[in-house]
Design a protein around this motif. Structure first.
Motif, PDB file in Angstrom:
ATOM      1  N   LEU A  65      43.346  -8.527 -10.269  1.00  9.93           N
ATOM      2  CA  LEU A  65      44.720  -8.798  -9.619  1.00  9.93           C
ATOM      3  C   LEU A  65      45.298  -7.611  -9.132  1.00  9.93           C
ATOM      4  CD1 LEU A  65      45.828 -11.820 -11.838  1.00  9.93           C
ATOM      5  CD2 LEU A  65      44.819 -11.761  -9.570  1.00  9.93           C
ATOM      6  N   ALA A  66      45.422  -6.531  -9.771  1.00  2.92           N
ATOM      7  CA  ALA A  66      46.103  -5.190  -9.217  1.00  2.92           C
ATOM      8  C   ALA A  66      45.414  -4.709  -8.071  1.00  2.92           C
ATOM      9  CB  ALA A  66      45.931  -4.460 -10.194  1.00  2.92           C
ATOM     10  N   ASN A  67      44.047  -5.084  -7.715  1.00  6.71           N
ATOM     11  CA  ASN A  67      43.421  -4.630  -6.565  1.00  6.71           C
ATOM     12  C   ASN A  67      43.792  -5.822  -5.095  1.00  6.71           C
ATOM     13  OD1 ASN A  67      41.952  -2.083  -6.220  1.00  6.71           O
ATOM     14  ND2 ASN A  67      41.309  -2.775  -8.427  1.00  6.71           N
ATOM     15  N   VAL A  68      43.886  -7.154  -5.580  1.00  6.34           N
ATOM     16  CA  VAL A  68      44.392  -8.030  -4.918  1.00  6.34           C
ATOM     17  C   VAL A  68      45.747  -7.528  -4.269  1.00  6.34           C
ATOM     18  CG1 VAL A  68      45.381 -10.422  -4.726  1.00  6.34           C
ATOM     19  CG2 VAL A  68      43.181  -9.898  -5.803  1.00  6.34           C
ATOM     20  N   LYS A  69      46.672  -7.086  -5.326  1.00  6.60           N
ATOM     21  CA  LYS A  69      47.961  -6.870  -4.782  1.00  6.60           C
ATOM     22  C   LYS A  69      47.946  -5.287  -4.184  1.00  6.60           C
ATOM     23  CE  LYS A  69      52.363  -5.384  -6.863  1.00  6.60           C
ATOM     24  NZ  LYS A  69      53.107  -5.351  -8.038  1.00  6.60           N
ATOM     25  N   ARG A  70      47.275  -4.515  -4.398  1.00 11.29           N
ATOM     26  CA  ARG A  70      46.987  -3.277  -3.496  1.00 11.29           C
ATOM     27  C   ARG A  70      46.567  -3.576  -2.065  1.00 11.29           C
ATOM     28  NH1 ARG A  70      44.368  -1.073  -8.354  1.00 11.29           N
ATOM     29  NH2 ARG A  70      45.942  -0.072  -9.601  1.00 11.29           N
ATOM     30  N   CYS A  71      45.738  -4.615  -1.931  1.00 13.36           N
ATOM     31  CA  CYS A  71      45.169  -5.148  -0.595  1.00 13.36           C
ATOM     32  C   CYS A  71      46.148  -5.626   0.228  1.00 13.36           C
ATOM     33  CB  CYS A  71      43.889  -5.891  -0.600  1.00 13.36           C
ATOM     34  SG  CYS A  71      42.382  -5.146  -1.023  1.00 13.36           S
ATOM     35  N   LEU A  72      46.963  -6.582  -0.483  1.00 12.74           N
ATOM     36  CA  LEU A  72      48.226  -7.176   0.426  1.00 12.74           C
ATOM     37  C   LEU A  72      49.172  -6.046   0.708  1.00 12.74           C
ATOM     38  CD1 LEU A  72      48.186 -10.494  -1.652  1.00 12.74           C
ATOM     39  CD2 LEU A  72      47.539 -10.216   0.615  1.00 12.74           C
ATOM     40  N   GLU A  73      49.306  -5.252  -0.102  1.00 14.50           N
ATOM     41  CA  GLU A  73      50.361  -4.286   0.027  1.00 14.50           C
ATOM     42  C   GLU A  73      50.035  -3.043   0.938  1.00 14.50           C
ATOM     43  OE1 GLU A  73      51.625  -3.088  -3.935  1.00 14.50           O
ATOM     44  OE2 GLU A  73      52.947  -4.818  -4.148  1.00 14.50           O
ATOM     45  N   LYS A  74      48.643  -3.086   1.018  1.00 18.08           N
ATOM     46  CA  LYS A  74      48.201  -1.809   1.892  1.00 18.08           C
ATOM     47  C   LYS A  74      48.074  -0.793   1.527  1.00 18.08           C
ATOM     48  CE  LYS A  74      47.833  -5.058   6.011  1.00 18.08           C
ATOM     49  NZ  LYS A  74      47.547  -6.001   5.223  1.00 18.08           N
ATOM     50  N   ARG A  75      47.932  -0.503   0.275  1.00 18.28           N
ATOM     51  CA  ARG A  75      47.930   0.908  -0.554  1.00 18.28           C
ATOM     52  C   ARG A  75      46.965   1.016  -1.390  1.00 18.28           C
ATOM     53  NH1 ARG A  75      49.898   0.442  -5.613  1.00 18.28           N
ATOM     54  NH2 ARG A  75      50.576  -1.462  -6.703  1.00 18.28           N
ATOM     55  N   LYS A  76      46.501   2.412  -1.353  1.00 21.75           N
ATOM     56  CA  LYS A  76      45.432   3.059  -2.408  1.00 21.75           C
ATOM     57  C   LYS A  76      44.083   2.546  -1.947  1.00 21.75           C
ATOM     58  CE  LYS A  76      47.829   3.876  -6.495  1.00 21.75           C
ATOM     59  NZ  LYS A  76      48.050   3.794  -7.946  1.00 21.75           N
ATOM     60  N   GLY A  77      44.146   2.242  -0.613  1.00 21.14           N
ATOM     61  CA  GLY A  77      42.766   1.751  -0.016  1.00 21.14           C
ATOM     62  C   GLY A  77      42.510   2.409   1.513  1.00 21.14           C
ATOM     63  N   GLN A  78      42.186   1.457   2.185  1.00 21.87           N
ATOM     64  CA  GLN A  78      41.881   1.609   3.779  1.00 21.87           C
ATOM     65  C   GLN A  78      41.576   0.599   4.554  1.00 21.87           C
ATOM     66  OE1 GLN A  78      38.284   4.253   3.287  1.00 21.87           O
ATOM     67  NE2 GLN A  78      36.889   2.557   3.923  1.00 21.87           N
ATOM     68  N   ARG A  79      41.742   0.520   5.668  1.00 27.87           N
ATOM     69  CA  ARG A  79      41.339  -0.311   6.413  1.00 27.87           C
ATOM     70  C   ARG A  79      39.644  -0.289   6.700  1.00 27.87           C
ATOM     71  NH1 ARG A  79      43.780  -3.905   8.733  1.00 27.87           N
ATOM     72  NH2 ARG A  79      46.032  -3.955   8.670  1.00 27.87           N
ATOM     73  N   GLY A  80      38.997  -1.462   6.325  1.00 29.79           N
ATOM     74  CA  GLY A  80      37.638  -1.599   6.686  1.00 29.79           C
ATOM     75  C   GLY A  80      36.633  -0.748   5.479  1.00 29.79           C
ATOM     76  N   GLY A  81      35.514  -0.811   5.538  1.00 24.78           N
ATOM     77  CA  GLY A  81      34.572  -0.097   4.508  1.00 24.78           C
ATOM     78  C   GLY A  81      33.593  -1.473   4.226  1.00 24.78           C
ATOM     79  N   GLU A  82      32.574  -0.933   3.812  1.00 22.68           N
ATOM     80  CA  GLU A  82      31.419  -1.862   3.523  1.00 22.68           C
ATOM     81  C   GLU A  82      31.142  -1.987   2.018  1.00 22.68           C
ATOM     82  OE1 GLU A  82      30.005  -3.641   6.015  1.00 22.68           O
ATOM     83  OE2 GLU A  82      31.262  -2.451   7.309  1.00 22.68           O
TER      84      GLU A  82
END
Length: 176
Positions: free
Chosen positions: A56-73
């Motif tokens: 759930l922490a990573n769901v939140k990060r994706c929705l907040e667009k933080r600690k990640g990136q656009r795209g990736g495989e």
């Protein structure tokens, strides 16, 4: 799996964990078949921590667009899990971390509240994901780059995977 199917399955699985808590005595909940295996309580703690602080922490990060990136495989392992919507039916050891402690079980009643909160949070994030384009991703240590919907699906897959472990413990304890 559609988002509706995912939400339904997630809710059913989480509710099954909550309902099962009433079937165990405190002694059964803490009993271990041997030192190398977890008790039901340790499994519940592991699931709670993984659900809350990882999936759930990573769901939140994706929705907040933080600690990640656009795209990736995804990695090949990730693609396999998501293609089959399941982990392989084998026992999986969690990744070793230096001095990683074993999960410490809490009282059964605490898990009723914790799992109810996880269920509520997961369903709320699922609603928010309906508005997400799925392009922002965070990295899973084994599966590669996942978007928010994939992280939520991963939570459902992981919780479903542990149903086998729960059944093994219940059989060992003589709980029908």
């Amino acid at each position: 799996m559609t988002q509706t199917e995912l939400k339904t399955s997630f809710a059913e699985i989480m509710q099954s964990y909550i309902d099962a808590l009433d079937r165990y005595s405190d002694e059964q909940f803490m009993a271990k078949p041997d030192e190398a295996e977890w008790s039901l309580g340790q499994m519940y703690q592991h699931l709670y921590e993984a659900n809350t602080y990882f999936f759930l922490a990573n769901v939140k990060r994706c929705l907040e667009k933080r600690k990640g990136q656009r795209g990736g495989e995804m990695t090949a392992a990730g693609a396999n899990v998501y293609e089959h919507n399941s982990f392989p039916p084998i026992k999986i050891k969690r990744p070793a971390a230096p001095n990683a402690p074993e999960p410490i079980a809490q009282d059964r009643q605490i898990y009723k509240a914790l799992y109810a909160q996880t269920l509520s949070d997961g369903l709320a994030w699922a609603e928010a994901l309906a508005q997400d384009d799925g392009n922002y991703k965070t990295e899973h240590f084994r599966f590669g780059w996942l978007n928010g919907a994939e992280w939520l699906q991963g939570l459902e897959i992981h919780a479903r995977h542990h149903l086998r472990q729960r059944q093994e413990r219940e059989t060992w304890l003589g709980i029908g």
